[in-house]
Write a protein that holds these residues in place. Structure first.
Motif, PDB file in Angstrom:
ATOM      1  N   ASP A  62       0.834  -1.210   0.000  1.00 36.99           N
ATOM      2  CA  ASP A  62       0.000   0.000   0.000  1.00 36.99           C
ATOM      3  C   ASP A  62       0.867   1.259   0.000  1.00 36.99           C
ATOM      4  OD1 ASP A  62      -1.403   2.257   1.585  1.00 36.99           O
ATOM      5  OD2 ASP A  62      -3.075   0.951   1.008  1.00 36.99           O
ATOM      6  N   GLY A  63       1.882   1.290   0.843  1.00 39.68           N
ATOM      7  CA  GLY A  63       2.833   2.397   0.841  1.00 39.68           C
ATOM      8  C   GLY A  63       2.413   3.639   1.589  1.00 39.68           C
ATOM      9  N   ASN A  64       1.236   3.645   2.202  1.00 34.36           N
ATOM     10  CA  ASN A  64       0.747   4.838   2.897  1.00 34.36           C
ATOM     11  C   ASN A  64       0.919   4.760   4.409  1.00 34.36           C
ATOM     12  OD1 ASN A  64      -0.439   6.470   0.705  1.00 34.36           O
ATOM     13  ND2 ASN A  64      -1.736   4.672   0.432  1.00 34.36           N
ATOM     14  N   TRP A  65       1.791   3.862   4.862  1.00 33.70           N
ATOM     15  CA  TRP A  65       1.862   3.575   6.282  1.00 33.70           C
ATOM     16  C   TRP A  65       3.296   3.524   6.787  1.00 33.70           C
ATOM     17  CZ3 TRP A  65      -2.921   3.548   8.274  1.00 33.70           C
ATOM     18  CH2 TRP A  65      -3.980   3.349   7.369  1.00 33.70           C
ATOM     19  N   SER A  66       3.452   3.880   8.061  1.00 31.42           N
ATOM     20  CA  SER A  66       4.667   3.588   8.808  1.00 31.42           C
ATOM     21  C   SER A  66       4.363   2.347   9.633  1.00 31.42           C
ATOM     22  CB  SER A  66       5.034   4.750   9.726  1.00 31.42           C
ATOM     23  OG  SER A  66       5.285   5.921   8.967  1.00 31.42           O
ATOM     24  N   VAL A  67       5.280   1.370   9.606  1.00 33.71           N
ATOM     25  CA  VAL A  67       5.024   0.072  10.225  1.00 33.71           C
ATOM     26  C   VAL A  67       6.064  -0.204  11.298  1.00 33.71           C
ATOM     27  CG1 VAL A  67       4.636  -2.371   9.792  1.00 33.71           C
ATOM     28  CG2 VAL A  67       4.302  -0.727   7.937  1.00 33.71           C
ATOM     29  N   GLY A  68       5.578  -0.494  12.500  1.00 34.99           N
ATOM     30  CA  GLY A  68       6.452  -0.885  13.589  1.00 34.99           C
ATOM     31  C   GLY A  68       6.133  -2.303  14.027  1.00 34.99           C
ATOM     32  N   LEU A  69       7.142  -3.154  14.049  1.00 33.42           N
ATOM     33  CA  LEU A  69       6.985  -4.532  14.493  1.00 33.42           C
ATOM     34  C   LEU A  69       7.758  -4.712  15.787  1.00 33.42           C
ATOM     35  CD1 LEU A  69       6.200  -7.533  14.187  1.00 33.42           C
ATOM     36  CD2 LEU A  69       8.206  -7.794  12.686  1.00 33.42           C
ATOM     37  N   GLY A  70       7.043  -5.121  16.831  1.00 32.03           N
ATOM     38  CA  GLY A  70       7.668  -5.442  18.101  1.00 32.03           C
ATOM     39  C   GLY A  70       7.616  -6.943  18.330  1.00 32.03           C
ATOM     40  N   ILE A  71       8.714  -7.499  18.816  1.00 31.32           N
ATOM     41  CA  ILE A  71       8.801  -8.946  19.027  1.00 31.32           C
ATOM     42  C   ILE A  71       9.199  -9.194  20.477  1.00 31.32           C
ATOM     43  CG2 ILE A  71       9.840 -11.104  18.252  1.00 31.32           C
ATOM     44  CD1 ILE A  71      10.636  -9.555  15.653  1.00 31.32           C
ATOM     45  N   GLY A  72       8.331  -9.901  21.206  1.00 30.92           N
ATOM     46  CA  GLY A  72       8.627 -10.172  22.602  1.00 30.92           C
ATOM     47  C   GLY A  72       7.409 -10.688  23.336  1.00 30.92           C
ATOM     48  N   PRO A  73       7.489 -10.765  24.649  1.00 29.45           N
ATOM     49  CA  PRO A  73       6.383 -11.313  25.435  1.00 29.45           C
ATOM     50  C   PRO A  73       5.216 -10.332  25.543  1.00 29.45           C
ATOM     51  CG  PRO A  73       8.180 -10.649  26.876  1.00 29.45           C
ATOM     52  CD  PRO A  73       8.669 -10.456  25.468  1.00 29.45           C
ATOM     53  N   VAL A  74       4.034 -10.923  25.800  1.00 28.63           N
ATOM     54  CA  VAL A  74       2.814 -10.164  26.053  1.00 28.63           C
ATOM     55  C   VAL A  74       2.168 -10.762  27.295  1.00 28.63           C
ATOM     56  CG1 VAL A  74       0.532  -9.563  25.148  1.00 28.63           C
ATOM     57  CG2 VAL A  74       2.502  -9.610  23.615  1.00 28.63           C
ATOM     58  N   GLU A  75       1.627  -9.911  28.140  1.00 29.29           N
ATOM     59  CA  GLU A  75       1.018 -10.391  29.377  1.00 29.29           C
ATOM     60  C   GLU A  75      -0.217 -11.238  29.076  1.00 29.29           C
ATOM     61  OE1 GLU A  75       0.222  -7.156  32.051  1.00 29.29           O
ATOM     62  OE2 GLU A  75       2.309  -6.465  32.006  1.00 29.29           O
ATOM     63  N   THR A  76      -0.358 -12.330  29.835  1.00 36.89           N
ATOM     64  CA  THR A  76      -1.530 -13.191  29.718  1.00 36.89           C
ATOM     65  C   THR A  76      -2.246 -13.234  31.064  1.00 36.89           C
ATOM     66  OG1 THR A  76      -0.168 -15.130  30.225  1.00 36.89           O
ATOM     67  CG2 THR A  76      -0.545 -14.632  27.896  1.00 36.89           C
ATOM     68  N   PRO A  77      -3.537 -13.519  31.088  1.00 35.38           N
ATOM     69  CA  PRO A  77      -4.368 -13.839  29.922  1.00 35.38           C
ATOM     70  C   PRO A  77      -4.589 -12.618  29.049  1.00 35.38           C
ATOM     71  CG  PRO A  77      -5.715 -13.605  31.887  1.00 35.38           C
ATOM     72  CD  PRO A  77      -4.289 -13.531  32.348  1.00 35.38           C
ATOM     73  N   LEU A  78      -4.764 -12.871  27.760  1.00 31.27           N
ATOM     74  CA  LEU A  78      -4.967 -11.779  26.821  1.00 31.27           C
ATOM     75  C   LEU A  78      -6.357 -11.184  26.990  1.00 31.27           C
ATOM     76  CD1 LEU A  78      -3.419 -13.319  23.581  1.00 31.27           C
ATOM     77  CD2 LEU A  78      -2.441 -11.508  25.010  1.00 31.27           C
ATOM     78  N   PRO A  79      -6.464  -9.885  26.817  1.00 37.00           N
ATOM     79  CA  PRO A  79      -7.778  -9.245  26.845  1.00 37.00           C
ATOM     80  C   PRO A  79      -8.529  -9.520  25.539  1.00 37.00           C
ATOM     81  CG  PRO A  79      -6.098  -7.636  26.340  1.00 37.00           C
ATOM     82  CD  PRO A  79      -5.378  -8.939  26.594  1.00 37.00           C
ATOM     83  N   ASP A  80      -9.727  -8.981  25.429  1.00 30.87           N
ATOM     84  CA  ASP A  80     -10.519  -9.157  24.207  1.00 30.87           C
ATOM     85  C   ASP A  80     -10.050  -8.248  23.077  1.00 30.87           C
ATOM     86  OD1 ASP A  80     -12.097 -11.063  25.435  1.00 30.87           O
ATOM     87  OD2 ASP A  80     -13.553  -9.587  26.141  1.00 30.87           O
ATOM     88  N   SER A  81      -9.373  -7.170  23.422  1.00 29.88           N
ATOM     89  CA  SER A  81      -8.963  -6.175  22.436  1.00 29.88           C
ATOM     90  C   SER A  81      -7.474  -5.890  22.559  1.00 29.88           C
ATOM     91  CB  SER A  81      -9.750  -4.876  22.657  1.00 29.88           C
ATOM     92  OG  SER A  81      -9.170  -3.808  21.945  1.00 29.88           O
ATOM     93  N   VAL A  82      -6.833  -5.667  21.425  1.00 28.20           N
ATOM     94  CA  VAL A  82      -5.406  -5.340  21.438  1.00 28.20           C
ATOM     95  C   VAL A  82      -5.161  -4.019  22.163  1.00 28.20           C
ATOM     96  CG1 VAL A  82      -5.360  -4.133  19.199  1.00 28.20           C
ATOM     97  CG2 VAL A  82      -3.318  -5.338  20.012  1.00 28.20           C
ATOM     98  N   ARG A  83      -6.167  -3.148  22.200  1.00 28.47           N
ATOM     99  CA  ARG A  83      -6.007  -1.860  22.893  1.00 28.47           C
ATOM    100  C   ARG A  83      -5.758  -2.046  24.388  1.00 28.47           C
ATOM    101  NH1 ARG A  83     -11.169   1.200  20.642  1.00 28.47           N
ATOM    102  NH2 ARG A  83     -11.870  -0.953  20.658  1.00 28.47           N
ATOM    103  N   ALA A  84      -6.245  -3.150  24.940  1.00 26.33           N
ATOM    104  CA  ALA A  84      -6.073  -3.412  26.366  1.00 26.33           C
ATOM    105  C   ALA A  84      -4.878  -4.314  26.657  1.00 26.33           C
ATOM    106  CB  ALA A  84      -7.347  -4.037  26.925  1.00 26.33           C
ATOM    107  N   ALA A  85      -4.209  -4.811  25.630  1.00 26.74           N
ATOM    108  CA  ALA A  85      -3.077  -5.721  25.818  1.00 26.74           C
ATOM    109  C   ALA A  85      -1.861  -4.962  26.337  1.00 26.74           C
ATOM    110  CB  ALA A  85      -2.759  -6.438  24.512  1.00 26.74           C
ATOM    111  N   ARG A  86      -1.010  -5.696  27.063  1.00 24.38           N
ATOM    112  CA  ARG A  86       0.206  -5.108  27.627  1.00 24.38           C
ATOM    113  C   ARG A  86       1.359  -6.075  27.444  1.00 24.38           C
ATOM    114  NH1 ARG A  86      -0.642  -1.717  32.568  1.00 24.38           N
ATOM    115  NH2 ARG A  86       1.155  -2.871  33.304  1.00 24.38           N
ATOM    116  N   GLY A  87       2.559  -5.532  27.373  1.00 22.64           N
ATOM    117  CA  GLY A  87       3.730  -6.380  27.302  1.00 22.64           C
ATOM    118  C   GLY A  87       4.830  -5.747  26.462  1.00 22.64           C
TER     119      GLY A  87
END
Length: 196
Positions: A62-87
């Motif tokens: 698409d070319g209209n975006w800046s993309v950031g990829l993070g690789i690592g742990p995420v706190e569990t249990p996962l929430p229903d939405s990525v907006r509430a996720a932490r890690g």
């Protein structure tokens, strides 16, 4: 875990492209689906390297975006939405997208607090793929897409109303074979970066 944070480039001067991006990303398997998190930003959480590749191909083409990829742990249990996720993966994705905004033609960055060297390798390969995607002409894309949708190159040529030689020449000029040869390398690097 893989966190992708995607921010629209020059969103204040253009139309809202988030709905179209979310449609494009809908087929990509996720742990927590891609969604608009704030303004013109999209975030998703993935646990599969092939899915990360699929998402990057959508966004970088698409070319209209800046993309950031993070690789690592995420706190569990996962929430229903990525907006509430932490890690750490989400923190790394935020740092990565901020750095990607200052990049050149291909705005992609990768951060992993635990595996910085592998993250740098992932970023280099993703940048190479993004460069090939962005430099492909509309005509070359039409040929690539037609060949992908057809049973043979000859059938694609018939659909396009051109000769098979024209299709072969366009494929060669598009460097699609080189690009796709790099996909397994990126997947292996992503898997290595996610390994404990």
């Amino acid at each position: 875990m893989f966190a992708l944070t995607i921010d629209q480039h020059r969103s204040r001067t253009g139309e809202d492209l988030v709905p179209a991006l979310l449609d494009g990303l809908a087929p990509v398997p996720t742990v927590l689906p891609f969604e608009r998190t704030v303004g013109d930003e999209v975030q998703g959480l993935l646990d599969d390297a092939d899915a990360v590749l699929a998402a990057l191909l959508v966004v970088l083409r698409d070319g209209n975006w800046s993309v950031g990829l993070g690789i690592g742990p995420v706190e569990t249990p996962l929430p229903d939405s990525v907006r509430a996720a932490r890690g750490q993966a989400l923190l790394d994705a935020r740092a990565a997208v901020d750095r990607a905004k200052g990049a050149g033609e291909v705005r992609v960055a990768v951060v992993s607090a635990s595996q910085p060297e592998v993250a740098a390798d992932v970023e280099a390969v993703a940048g190479l793929i993004g460069t090939l995607l962005r430099r492909r002409t509309d005509r070359q894309w039409a040929v690539v897409d037609a060949v992908d949708a057809a049973p043979t190159q000859r059938a694609a040529a018939e659909t396009l109303g051109v000769s098979p030689q024209n299709v072969s020449q366009a494929l060669a000029a598009s460097a699609i074979a080189v690009e796709r040869a790099v996909y397994p390398v990126l997947v292996r690097l992503l898997e290595r970066a996610e390994a404990p």
